[in-house]
Design a protein around this motif. Sequence first.
Motif, PDB file in Angstrom:
ATOM      1  N   GLY A 206      14.016  23.848  -9.638  1.00  0.00           N
ATOM      2  CA  GLY A 206      14.271  24.879  -8.620  1.00  0.00           C
ATOM      3  C   GLY A 206      13.627  24.538  -7.284  1.00  0.00           C
TER       4      GLY A 206
ATOM      5  N   ALA B 204      12.855  24.052  -3.637  1.00  0.00           N
ATOM      6  CA  ALA B 204      13.458  24.582  -2.415  1.00  0.00           C
ATOM      7  C   ALA B 204      13.151  23.681  -1.233  1.00  0.00           C
ATOM      8  CB  ALA B 204      12.924  25.993  -2.140  1.00  0.00           C
TER       9      ALA B 204
ATOM     10  N   ALA C  57      16.817  33.380  -8.346  1.00  0.00           N
ATOM     11  CA  ALA C  57      17.315  32.182  -7.647  1.00  0.00           C
ATOM     12  C   ALA C  57      16.720  30.928  -8.283  1.00  0.00           C
ATOM     13  CB  ALA C  57      16.932  32.250  -6.169  1.00  0.00           C
ATOM     14  N   TRP C  58      15.427  31.007  -8.620  1.00  0.00           N
ATOM     15  CA  TRP C  58      14.770  29.851  -9.247  1.00  0.00           C
ATOM     16  C   TRP C  58      15.409  29.549 -10.610  1.00  0.00           C
ATOM     17  CZ3 TRP C  58      12.184  29.581 -13.941  1.00  0.00           C
ATOM     18  CH2 TRP C  58      11.539  28.358 -14.200  1.00  0.00           C
TER      19      TRP C  58
ATOM     20  N   PRO D  45       8.740  29.923 -10.249  1.00  0.00           N
ATOM     21  CA  PRO D  45       9.103  30.416  -8.923  1.00  0.00           C
ATOM     22  C   PRO D  45       7.960  30.330  -7.919  1.00  0.00           C
ATOM     23  CG  PRO D  45       9.880  31.903 -10.602  1.00  0.00           C
ATOM     24  CD  PRO D  45       9.034  30.884 -11.304  1.00  0.00           C
TER      25      PRO D  45
ATOM     26  N   ARG E 290       8.860  25.277  -4.986  1.00  0.00           N
ATOM     27  CA  ARG E 290      10.028  25.765  -5.743  1.00  0.00           C
ATOM     28  C   ARG E 290      10.526  27.066  -5.114  1.00  0.00           C
ATOM     29  NH1 ARG E 290       9.850  20.787  -8.081  1.00  0.00           N
ATOM     30  NH2 ARG E 290       8.158  20.590  -9.598  1.00  0.00           N
ATOM     31  N   ALA E 291      11.786  27.400  -5.352  1.00  0.00           N
ATOM     32  CA  ALA E 291      12.368  28.650  -4.836  1.00  0.00           C
ATOM     33  C   ALA E 291      11.536  29.831  -5.320  1.00  0.00           C
ATOM     34  CB  ALA E 291      13.800  28.790  -5.342  1.00  0.00           C
ATOM     35  N   SER E 292      11.281  30.789  -4.425  1.00  0.00           N
ATOM     36  CA  SER E 292      10.347  31.847  -4.821  1.00  0.00           C
ATOM     37  C   SER E 292      11.015  33.018  -5.553  1.00  0.00           C
ATOM     38  CB  SER E 292       9.544  32.334  -3.615  1.00  0.00           C
ATOM     39  OG  SER E 292      10.412  32.701  -2.600  1.00  0.00           O
TER      40      SER E 292
END
Length: 386
Positions: free
Chosen positions: A302, A304, A291-292, A268, A285-287
């Motif tokens: 993941g 973003a 969500a990641w 993340p 990547r999604a933090s």
Amino acid sequence: MTARNGPLGVYVHWPFCKSKCPYCDFNSHVRDGVDQTRWRDALLRELDHAAREAPDRRVETIFFGGGTPSLMEPETVGAVVERTKTLWDAAPDIEITLEANPTSVEAARFAALAEAGVNRVSLGVQALDAASLAFLGRQHSADEAIQAIATARRHFARYSFDLIYARPGQTEEAWDAELAQALALAGEHLSLYQLTIERGTRFFTDHARGVFSLPDEDAAAGMFELTQARLAAAGLPAYEISNHARPGAACRHNLIYWRYQDYVGVGPGAHGRFAEGDAKRATRRASGPEAWLEAVERNGHGTAATTLVAGRDLVEEALMMGLRLSDGIDRVLFASVAGSDPVDALGEPKLAPLREAGFLEVDATHLKATAAGRQRLNALLERLIA
Ligand code: SF4
């Protein structure tokens, strides 16, 4: 050397902590339970993806950061190390660092982490007295930290620890005494950070409300200068603004960032920067941890955001990183990663006044900020990048 055959670093982000420290603005979260198997599988899947993003490279470093990666199961760490070595060529002297908190519970895992391949730890000690540790919201006592350092020394070839200074009420004399104690415990590397108040943290609110105040700028600058002098005299000069090491003992992974070389990031919020033609691919990547995790399980990664950094942006990023180093920027290396010699890219009209004012030095091989320049690095960069 071209960027593509330079070293590759692998950064792995573990986003969980036992509690949130009031000064911390890292991507760290507190969760009741973490499904280690699910997380391990997701990290391995994103690693597979990262190897497709930056294939055919030699990995020279792996860095487990966080969060608190010493809370990872050693099996998870071992699986990430093994998969990395399968996906890329691995340097025989690969550096594998893990950030650890010095609680007794975590120190008890050091043997298993060493078994999993970790050969360097960086301990978040932060202070060596009870009142400061309580103020900083840390979970360990000073004695536990000292024990953890001794345990680290037994299990890992290399170790470092962090301290935070310029704390409320701290005098130069008190910091000097703490530094002497730290040097007696230190191995080859120490990271010494000035306390800064970051937006979005509890300290930001407390500080704004006047719950505490920091030493003024002159006092903080005095502590910075004392730190530089003390550590240099002890044989661990600064090689970066906050990082000190014996010759040859710098953190090779962090040098990759500061030299603007290539790295991939998994987990993340992890960032990556790696060569793509004459540019660099930047990935984020999604933090959010959940969500990641869901994105990786759905898509195999993941990511973003991904952008291409090129031209002037490449030069600016490389400058921002390189001027942090005491040795400054190697002009040939810079040209290989940013596409042009930094002195040509910036031009004499910009450099001359800063050189004359004593903030920059240029010679045939390097462009560097002087000690005075590094102390005002943001202002210096603004002038260079404007
Ligand atoms: S342990 Fe480290 S990452 Fe976690 S909250 Fe504290 S400072 Fe932040």
